[in-house]
Design an enzyme around this catalytic site. Structure first.
Site, mmCIF file in Angstrom:
data_model
loop_
_atom_site.group_PDB
_atom_site.id
_atom_site.type_symbol
_atom_site.label_atom_id
_atom_site.label_comp_id
_atom_site.label_asym_id
_atom_site.label_seq_id
_atom_site.Cartn_x
_atom_site.Cartn_y
_atom_site.Cartn_z
ATOM 1 N N HIS A 1 -35.139 -33.262 -28.522
ATOM 2 C CA HIS A 1 -35.967 -33.486 -27.324
ATOM 3 C C HIS A 1 -36.249 -32.173 -26.596
ATOM 4 C CE1 HIS A 1 -32.308 -34.454 -24.483
ATOM 5 N NE2 HIS A 1 -32.577 -33.178 -24.458
ATOM 6 N N ASN B 1 -31.038 -33.954 -30.479
ATOM 7 C CA ASN B 1 -31.970 -34.841 -31.196
ATOM 8 C C ASN B 1 -33.404 -34.283 -31.202
ATOM 9 O OD1 ASN B 1 -32.914 -35.265 -28.621
ATOM 10 N ND2 ASN B 1 -32.420 -37.444 -28.516
ATOM 11 N N ASP C 1 -37.561 -31.862 -15.519
ATOM 12 C CA ASP C 1 -37.128 -33.264 -15.466
ATOM 13 C C ASP C 1 -36.067 -33.513 -14.396
ATOM 14 O OD1 ASP C 1 -35.116 -31.838 -16.767
ATOM 15 O OD2 ASP C 1 -35.552 -32.691 -18.720
ATOM 16 N N GLU D 1 -37.935 -37.764 -25.502
ATOM 17 C CA GLU D 1 -37.057 -38.145 -26.602
ATOM 18 C C GLU D 1 -37.858 -38.415 -27.875
ATOM 19 O OE1 GLU D 1 -34.055 -37.644 -26.103
ATOM 20 O OE2 GLU D 1 -33.064 -38.962 -24.666
#
Ligand code: PGA
Length: 246
Positions: free
Chosen positions: A137, A135, A67, A142
């Site tokens: 990801h 979280n 990313d 996400e």
């Protein structure tokens, strides 16, 4: 799914480096899917050490990163392009033309996602390294209602903005980009092998959800349970919510 428990960050890094070293020795032309963030820096230092000791070479290796932030130049110190150069590429014998990272500064993001899809499709024999967000990801995929397919532009969740601004943007949530380009979940899953590393207690809930809960796009990392060749390396703090027998 193989789960390796280690006692701390250094041990986790050494274990992951040992696995990648073996993969590189077995196939000197392997593609490494790489991750950024605070988790893999120790692993990258270990790989640099192994390179300096003459144990491995990256001369024929290709890398494809997960990313990049949208809106910052590859030369910007906070970009993942810069991170990779600083933490690995400038210190080993990899050829620059064999390293691939999305460009977050392009005008046409859709075209950039398409370009990256083609790059990933052309890369066989990939070992994909992953970190995990607090979280759940992976890459910048996400939590969502469905798993992201293909390279895509992501709106970062508030929890990610908070985590990453603390680590890399002096806590300034206004200066961190709010969007990123990320390899899709299907592309992560298309790797031949996945190695996920996690350290610290702020990862313990995400690790528990990924390993112990049902597969759900609410915890994107939970999907890797369905991959036939996955190794998860955790330190004690990241493993603190896991049942003892795992
Ligand atoms: P971190 O990020 O290594 O900086 O904790 C991991 C991730 O967000 O995937």
């Amino acid at each position: 799914m193989k789960i390796i428990r280690t006692s701390n960050y250094d041990e986790m890094s050494k274990m992951a480096a040992q696995i990648l070293e073996e993969d590189i020795i077995n196939n000197p032309q392997i593609t490494l899917g790489l991750a950024t963030g605070s988790t893999p820096t120790g692993l990258y230092s270990e790989l640099i050490k192994k390179y300096n000791e003459g144990k491995i070479s990256f001369e024929k290796i290709k890398t494809v990163n997960l990313d990049e932030y949208v809106g910052i130049s590859p030369d910007n110190k906070q970009s993942y392009n810069y991170f990779m150069k600083e933490n690995l590429f400038n210190k080993i014998d990899i050829k620059e033309e064999n390293t691939y990272i999305p460009n977050g500064l392009v005008e046409n993001l859709e075209q950039e996602c398409q370009r990256y899809n083609e790059i990933i499709n052309d890369m066989p024999n990939r070992v994909q390294l992953l970190g995990i967000g607090s979280n759940g990801h992976i890459g910048f995929n996400e939590p969502a209602d469905s798993f992201q397919e293909g390279t895509n532009v992501v709106d970062l969740k508030q929890s990610t903005i908070k985590d990453n601004s603390k680590k890399y943007f002096d806590g300034d949530e206004n200066s961190i980009p709010k969007k990123a380009i990320s390899m899709g979940i299907d592309q992560i899953m298309s790797a031949d092998k996945i190695v996920l590393i996690a350290s610290g207690k702020n990862k313990s809930k995400a690790i528990y959800d990924a390993i112990c809960e049902d597969v759900s796009p609410n915890c994107p990392a939970s999907i890797i349970k369905q991959h036939p060749n996955v190794t998860i390396i955790v330190d004690e703090e990241a493993a603190q919510l896991l049942p003892k027998d795992i």
